[in-house]
Design a protein around this motif. Structure first.
Motif, PDB file in Angstrom:
ATOM      1  N   ASP A 241      38.841 -50.388  69.856  1.00 13.35           N
ATOM      2  CA  ASP A 241      38.836 -51.093  68.864  1.00 13.35           C
ATOM      3  C   ASP A 241      37.335 -51.966  68.563  1.00 13.35           C
ATOM      4  O   ASP A 241      37.373 -52.951  69.765  1.00 13.35           O
ATOM      5  CB  ASP A 241      39.890 -51.718  67.407  1.00 13.35           C
ATOM      6  CG  ASP A 241      40.790 -50.754  67.473  1.00 13.35           C
ATOM      7  OD1 ASP A 241      40.780 -49.516  67.403  1.00 13.35           O
ATOM      8  OD2 ASP A 241      41.996 -51.258  67.253  1.00 13.35           O
ATOM      9  N   SER A 242      36.477 -52.434  68.133  1.00 12.71           N
ATOM     10  CA  SER A 242      34.970 -53.289  68.258  1.00 12.71           C
ATOM     11  C   SER A 242      34.927 -53.844  66.421  1.00 12.71           C
ATOM     12  O   SER A 242      35.254 -53.216  65.678  1.00 12.71           O
ATOM     13  CB  SER A 242      34.537 -51.929  68.128  1.00 12.71           C
ATOM     14  OG  SER A 242      33.259 -52.663  67.898  1.00 12.71           O
ATOM     15  N   TYR A 273      37.671 -53.817  61.460  1.00 12.40           N
ATOM     16  CA  TYR A 273      36.859 -53.178  62.801  1.00 12.40           C
ATOM     17  C   TYR A 273      36.039 -51.632  62.522  1.00 12.40           C
ATOM     18  O   TYR A 273      37.316 -51.114  61.515  1.00 12.40           O
ATOM     19  CB  TYR A 273      38.238 -53.697  63.842  1.00 12.40           C
ATOM     20  CG  TYR A 273      39.118 -52.966  63.865  1.00 12.40           C
ATOM     21  CD1 TYR A 273      39.994 -51.184  64.159  1.00 12.40           C
ATOM     22  CD2 TYR A 273      40.330 -53.448  62.592  1.00 12.40           C
ATOM     23  CE1 TYR A 273      40.581 -50.978  63.428  1.00 12.40           C
ATOM     24  CE2 TYR A 273      41.739 -53.124  62.380  1.00 12.40           C
ATOM     25  CZ  TYR A 273      41.792 -51.291  63.083  1.00 12.40           C
ATOM     26  OH  TYR A 273      42.575 -50.674  62.499  1.00 12.40           O
ATOM     27  N   PHE A 274      36.328 -51.275  63.473  1.00 13.89           N
ATOM     28  CA  PHE A 274      35.653 -49.572  63.800  1.00 13.89           C
ATOM     29  C   PHE A 274      36.588 -49.033  65.024  1.00 13.89           C
ATOM     30  O   PHE A 274      37.000 -49.829  65.585  1.00 13.89           O
ATOM     31  CB  PHE A 274      34.026 -49.594  64.595  1.00 13.89           C
ATOM     32  CG  PHE A 274      33.003 -49.268  63.007  1.00 13.89           C
ATOM     33  CD1 PHE A 274      33.066 -48.494  61.627  1.00 13.89           C
ATOM     34  CD2 PHE A 274      32.441 -50.801  62.237  1.00 13.89           C
ATOM     35  CE1 PHE A 274      32.705 -48.454  61.196  1.00 13.89           C
ATOM     36  CE2 PHE A 274      32.030 -51.314  61.536  1.00 13.89           C
ATOM     37  CZ  PHE A 274      31.782 -49.861  60.958  1.00 13.89           C
ATOM     38  N   ARG A 275      37.353 -47.966  64.458  1.00 16.03           N
ATOM     39  CA  ARG A 275      38.024 -47.486  65.757  1.00 16.03           C
ATOM     40  C   ARG A 275      36.980 -45.393  65.245  1.00 16.03           C
ATOM     41  O   ARG A 275      37.099 -45.043  64.412  1.00 16.03           O
ATOM     42  CB  ARG A 275      39.572 -47.027  65.177  1.00 16.03           C
ATOM     43  CG  ARG A 275      40.128 -45.856  66.352  1.00 16.03           C
ATOM     44  CD  ARG A 275      41.626 -45.694  66.312  1.00 16.03           C
ATOM     45  NE  ARG A 275      41.809 -47.926  65.789  1.00 16.03           N
ATOM     46  CZ  ARG A 275      43.187 -47.424  65.001  1.00 16.03           C
ATOM     47  NH1 ARG A 275      44.401 -46.936  64.552  1.00 16.03           N
ATOM     48  NH2 ARG A 275      44.095 -49.388  65.919  1.00 16.03           N
ATOM     49  N   GLY A 276      36.321 -45.440  66.952  1.00 14.65           N
ATOM     50  CA  GLY A 276      35.188 -44.703  66.932  1.00 14.65           C
ATOM     51  C   GLY A 276      34.527 -44.502  65.160  1.00 14.65           C
ATOM     52  O   GLY A 276      33.679 -46.258  65.472  1.00 14.65           O
ATOM     53  N   ASN A 277      34.229 -43.958  64.145  1.00 17.29           N
ATOM     54  CA  ASN A 277      33.195 -44.339  63.699  1.00 17.29           C
ATOM     55  C   ASN A 277      34.527 -44.561  61.981  1.00 17.29           C
ATOM     56  O   ASN A 277      33.467 -44.972  61.363  1.00 17.29           O
ATOM     57  CB  ASN A 277      32.479 -42.915  62.769  1.00 17.29           C
ATOM     58  CG  ASN A 277      31.681 -42.337  64.126  1.00 17.29           C
ATOM     59  OD1 ASN A 277      30.601 -43.492  65.125  1.00 17.29           O
ATOM     60  ND2 ASN A 277      31.337 -40.952  64.360  1.00 17.29           N
ATOM     61  N   GLU A 278      35.345 -44.916  62.013  1.00 21.58           N
ATOM     62  CA  GLU A 278      35.997 -45.168  60.523  1.00 21.58           C
ATOM     63  C   GLU A 278      35.903 -46.421  60.987  1.00 21.58           C
ATOM     64  O   GLU A 278      36.459 -47.255  61.560  1.00 21.58           O
ATOM     65  CB  GLU A 278      37.526 -45.007  60.999  1.00 21.58           C
ATOM     66  CG  GLU A 278      38.553 -44.683  59.678  1.00 21.58           C
ATOM     67  CD  GLU A 278      39.659 -43.969  59.743  1.00 21.58           C
ATOM     68  OE1 GLU A 278      40.583 -44.247  58.990  1.00 21.58           O
ATOM     69  OE2 GLU A 278      39.509 -43.808  61.155  1.00 21.58           O
ATOM     70  N   ARG A 279      35.741 -47.247  59.292  1.00 17.82           N
ATOM     71  CA  ARG A 279      36.035 -48.837  59.141  1.00 17.82           C
ATOM     72  C   ARG A 279      37.043 -49.030  58.576  1.00 17.82           C
ATOM     73  O   ARG A 279      37.822 -48.225  57.550  1.00 17.82           O
ATOM     74  CB  ARG A 279      35.343 -48.790  58.111  1.00 17.82           C
ATOM     75  CG  ARG A 279      34.601 -50.460  58.560  1.00 17.82           C
ATOM     76  CD  ARG A 279      33.615 -50.746  57.072  1.00 17.82           C
ATOM     77  NE  ARG A 279      33.294 -52.556  57.139  1.00 17.82           N
ATOM     78  CZ  ARG A 279      31.446 -52.553  57.804  1.00 17.82           C
ATOM     79  NH1 ARG A 279      31.210 -51.096  58.032  1.00 17.82           N
ATOM     80  NH2 ARG A 279      31.487 -53.788  58.139  1.00 17.82           N
ATOM     81  N   LYS A 280      37.733 -49.887  59.522  1.00 21.33           N
ATOM     82  CA  LYS A 280      39.093 -49.806  58.840  1.00 21.33           C
ATOM     83  C   LYS A 280      39.401 -51.842  58.550  1.00 21.33           C
ATOM     84  O   LYS A 280      38.553 -52.235  59.388  1.00 21.33           O
ATOM     85  CB  LYS A 280      40.448 -49.604  60.374  1.00 21.33           C
ATOM     86  CG  LYS A 280      40.071 -47.796  60.343  1.00 21.33           C
ATOM     87  CD  LYS A 280      41.163 -47.866  61.957  1.00 21.33           C
ATOM     88  CE  LYS A 280      42.727 -47.749  61.263  1.00 21.33           C
ATOM     89  NZ  LYS A 280      42.912 -46.699  60.100  1.00 21.33           N
TER      90      LYS A 280
END
Length: 437
Positions: A241-242, A273-280
């Motif tokens: 996670d970014s 955070y981003f998980r892949g291209n999904e913002r969460k």
């Protein structure tokens, strides 16, 4: 196996090995000079022994009190305080009957062996496992405010120290603390190179201010691991996670993320955070210790260095020298109020070993302890080797033997000083364990 027991086993094995070798350092020259050795013990045999066996004129054994070891040499005022023997006329096989230079060699034998063993282990480590060299740190360092005032900037990469190429930038904090660093050459993020003078007594200033890591490696806030049953895991954060924000504040680097966590200890926060291209989003509350249970990998490019046989000898001797040098430099801080609270006993020493068995780290820690034992033993405190050496040097210079009563009383005083230090240091360990200090 529980990490506590892994550390305890390593500590016991390491100290047992070093104590035996140290005592052999006294035993061998004593035998060479035909001096009788009555006992050779690992640990102290107060009242009784776990094991003992007489071979020739020497009783070899293992005591039950693991606070060191000893060799009992005939005709020597030592921790045995054998006054009855000392009251008898000197015998040719006794320590007190030997020339001063022979007695000095016997007393210096243990310290000498500890130095040799420490250096030999360093040589072995370098030869077997090689070394690591930081090839690059693309993001450079985050710089403490004090060093920013000197001209350093976030993102700086260190090129030279005192005008010489600096092999491992990660060593900079430790070397600032214990070595004579006068200048540091860096390259800024814009490519400009600058050399900055470092104030004198920087190590003392860092110590007093608690600024032990003024240069912190910069990395991106990408999660590498998540601890189970911690706030981050419960909130759903996962590896890779970014992180891009905390409580609406933008986060670019990992140290910015850590700062946000520290500023919100015990308070609910939202992490974007981003998980892949999904913002969460994740909602969690850092613990009172400022822990949420995530870590990241530092972006180092590490190059493996093989030194070969001769190169390993040179590198091992260098490591031994700087280990001793740095410890002596750091030792002066013990005599400050803050330094006294940092003293540690067996718990602190055990904490030097890894949680899982790793031979390279075990031998590296053992080499470090061996060299430290050499330094501690040569301190001019009665009851230590250095105390005996101090009296022998007095005899060599003055041409007169010290009064035996004076030496007996000095031995008693030195022994109580050592016991007090052991109790104090281990008491600090217990306090830190109970109260987290």
């Amino acid at each position: 196996m529980d990490p506590f027991f892994i550390k305890a086993i390593q500590l016991l094995l390491s100290l047992s090995l070093l104590i035996i070798l140290h005592e052999f350092g006294h035993f061998i020259p004593a035998k060479i000079f035909k001096t009788r050795v009555e006992k050779f013990y690992l640990f102290f045999d107060v009242k009784f022994s776990l094991f003992k066996k007489q071979i020739g004129e020497t009783v070899y054994g293992i005591g039950w009190l693991p606070l060191g070891g000893y060799v009992k040499i005939s005709g020597m005022i030592d921790e045995s305080m054998d006054k009855e023997q000392m009251a008898q006329p000197p015998q040719p096989w006794e320590f007190r009957s030997k020339p001063t230079w022979q007695r000095l060699i016997i007393m210096l034998g243990g310290v000498t062996v500890n130095i040799i063993v420490g250096v030999a282990i360093f040589i072995m480590i370098v030869f077997v496992w090689g070394g690591n060299k930081i090839e690059s740190m693309p993001l450079g360092f985050e710089v403490a405010p004090y060093f920013e005032e000197l001209g350093f900037q976030d993102g700086d990469r260190i090129l030279k120290v005192n005008g010489e190429n600096f092999e491992n930038p990660l060593d900079i904090n430790r070397q600032l603390f214990v070595r004579d660093i006068q200048s540091i050459t860096v390259v800024h993020q814009n490519g400009k190179k600058e050399t900055f003078a470092v104030p004198e007594e920087i190590g003392s200033y860092m110590w007093q201010e608690g600024m032990m890591s003024p240069f912190t490696t910069i990395t991106y806030p990408v999660v590498d691991s998540v601890l189970a049953d911690h706030p981050a895991a419960k909130a759903g954060l996962q590896k890779k996670d970014s992180i891009v924000g905390v409580n609406g504040n933008k986060v670019v680097y990992w140290h910015e993320f850590e700062q946000q966590i520290t500023e919100n200890v015990g308070k609910p926060i939202s992490i974007e955070y981003f998980r892949g291209n999904e913002r969460k989003m994740a909602e969690l509350t850092p613990t009172e210790e400022g822990i949420i249970g995530v870590s990241t990998n530092r972006p180092f490019q590490i190059e493996k260095v093989n030194y070969g046989f001769l190169g390993s000898i040179e590198k091992g001797v260098e490591l031994g020298y700087w280990t001793l040098h740095d410890y002596i430099a750091q030792f002066s801080y013990v005599f400050t109020a803050k330094g006294a609270t940092q003293l540690g006993g067996f718990g602190a020493i055990g904490g030097l070993f890894p949680d899982v068995w790793n031979w390279q780290q075990f031998w590296g820690t053992t080499a470090f302890i061996s060299i430290i034992l050499a330094f501690m033993n040569i301190l001019p405190i009665p009851a230590l080797d250095g105390g005996h050496v101090m009296f022998l040097l007095y005899e060599m210079i003055s041409g007169r033997k010290p009064n035996e009563k004076v030496m007996e009383y000095a031995q008693i005083v030195g022994f109580f000083i050592l016991i007090a230090l052991v109790l104090y240091a281990n008491g600090n360990d217990v306090y830190r364990w109970l109260f987290g200090g």
